[in-house]
Structures are given as C-alpha cells and as structure tokens.
Design an enzyme around this catalytic site. Structure first.
Site, PDB file in Angstrom:
ATOM      1  N   ASP A  43      37.491  41.950  54.324  1.00  0.00           N
ATOM      2  CA  ASP A  43      37.432  42.447  52.977  1.00  0.00           C
ATOM      3  C   ASP A  43      37.459  43.827  53.226  1.00  0.00           C
ATOM      4  O   ASP A  43      36.651  44.758  53.782  1.00  0.00           O
ATOM      5  CB  ASP A  43      36.291  42.019  52.177  1.00  0.00           C
ATOM      6  CG  ASP A  43      36.121  42.523  50.714  1.00  0.00           C
ATOM      7  OD1 ASP A  43      37.405  42.951  50.293  1.00  0.00           O
ATOM      8  OD2 ASP A  43      35.117  42.198  50.218  1.00  0.00           O
ATOM      9  N   ASP A  62      34.238  41.166  43.194  1.00  0.00           N
ATOM     10  CA  ASP A  62      33.195  42.120  43.920  1.00  0.00           C
ATOM     11  C   ASP A  62      32.347  42.351  42.778  1.00  0.00           C
ATOM     12  O   ASP A  62      32.695  43.254  41.955  1.00  0.00           O
ATOM     13  CB  ASP A  62      33.804  43.411  44.578  1.00  0.00           C
ATOM     14  CG  ASP A  62      35.001  42.818  45.715  1.00  0.00           C
ATOM     15  OD1 ASP A  62      34.197  42.372  46.601  1.00  0.00           O
ATOM     16  OD2 ASP A  62      36.170  43.260  45.839  1.00  0.00           O
TER      17      ASP A  62
HETATM   18 ZN    ZN Z   1      34.689  41.616  48.490  1.00  0.00          ZN
END
Ligand code: ZN
Length: 213
Positions: free
Chosen positions: A167, A27
């Site tokens: 997610d 991320d």
């Molecule tokens: Zn992510």
C-alpha cells in the site's frame, strides 16, 4: 478510494465496479495515529451500498478495538489494523475474527518485520506500508522491496500462503518489482483515479495476469 472524487463518489465506485479490480480499499485516518483525517463510518456505510466488491478497510486509528464492531456493521469485509496502534494486537485480531470478517495486520515502514512473527499464522493478510501512512500520492519507499521479499520467505518457511498486500506508491512501473518480491494484493490510489479508471485498472491487471500465467 482515498484518491477518488469525493464529490462524485458514486461515479468512481461505479467505475471500480465495472473494472477488473477485486476489492475496494478504504483508508480510515483518525488524526491521532496518523496526522491526517480521511472519512468515517457514515461514508463507509454509503460506499457499501454502491460497492459490488468486498470492502478492504485499513484502519489507521489509535486503539482500533473501540470501532471494530461499528466498521463490521458499516460493511467491512476485511479489517486491517496497525500493530503500532493496538494495545494488545493478538486480542484485536481475535476480536475481528469473532465478528466473522477477514483480518489483516499492518506495520509502518520503520517497524521491523520481527514484530509480526507471532502473528503470521493468526491473520488472513499482512499489509506492508510502502509509504508512511497518512497521505495519498506519496512515492514508494525503495527499501520496501527487501521487506516484502523477507516477509514472503518468513511465510514460506512456515508453509503459509498468507496474502501480502502492499500500500503506497505502487504504479505501473514498479508493479512487477513488488510482485516479484512476493506481494500478491496491490493497493493503487493515485495511479488508478486519474483519467480513465477502467483503462488504468486493466493495465494493472494485465501485468498481474502475465505474472500468474
Ligand atoms: Zn491503505
């Protein structure tokens, strides 16, 4: 990896290498598109050296075109961009594809699925955010389940078998629900990186395999 131990990152990477997980999910947050800042290109390049599985790079950055080239050079195997962050999302998708890596597009929880309609046949993966992007450890937004189901129907109606990745807030107790709705790529952070990574991953994969059997 957002929930990994950054002081001992190589140890956590090695545990994921040894586990049944298929990909590393990275991320990348820029402090502009999302309020938080995570880590950048030099860290990705180091992760690449130790990782024995593909790097699934989720760019939570404004105008990602500026950095596609460098993320590819740093070792990204899959690059996912936010619809909301792109000036011309089709151009960005094309740019990623031309680099020879897989491409995904993603939307925040409040963005409607309809914006993805023209993109469905242009990407390898669609990531549905099941929490507001920007922080790890948040709870799954319950309305996401209907959205996953609707997206899978949109894809099925067009004869597409595109991956749906989810997610945010996925744990053992809601995993079956998102799989039933049509997701087939599961990101797990805080549910994996606590106590025993190998066991947590094994538990996740057991549920996944049971579904596929
Ligand atoms: Zn992510």
């Amino acid at each position: 990896l957002l929930s990994a131990d950054f002081l001992h990152l190589s140890k956590d990477i090695e545990m994921v290498n040894q586990s049944e997980a298929d990909w590393f999910h990275l991320d990348i947050m820029d402090g502009v598109f999302v309020p938080n800042i995570s880590y950048g290109l030099p860290v990705v390049a180091q992760i690449k050296k130790a990782a024995q599985k593909p790097l699934d790079v989720h760019l939570m950055i404004e105008d990602p075109d500026r950095y596609i080239d460098e993320f590819v050079k740093s070792g990204a195997d899959i690059i996912t961009v936010h619809y909301e962050a792109c000036k011309d999302v089709e151009k960005t998708i094309q740019m990623i594809r031309e680099k020879g890596v897989k491409v995904g597009v993603t939307i925040k929880p409040k963005t409607p699925l309809s914006v993805l309609e023209p993109l469905l046949d242009k990407v390898d993966m669609i990531l549905l955010m099941t929490v507001e992007p920007g922080f790890g450890g948040q709870a799954y937004i319950p309305e996401s389940t209907d959205k996953i189901r609707a997206l899978r129907k949109m894809l099925n109606d067009r004869g597409l078998t595109t991956d749906i990745e989810v997610d945010g807030g996925i744990k053992k107790d809601n995993l079956e629900m998102v799989l039933d709705a049509g997701a087939n790529v599961i990101v797990a952070g805080s549910a994996i990186f606590k106590d025993d990574i190998e066991k947590n991953t094994r538990d996740f994969m057991e549920i996944l395999k049971k579904r596929q059997a």
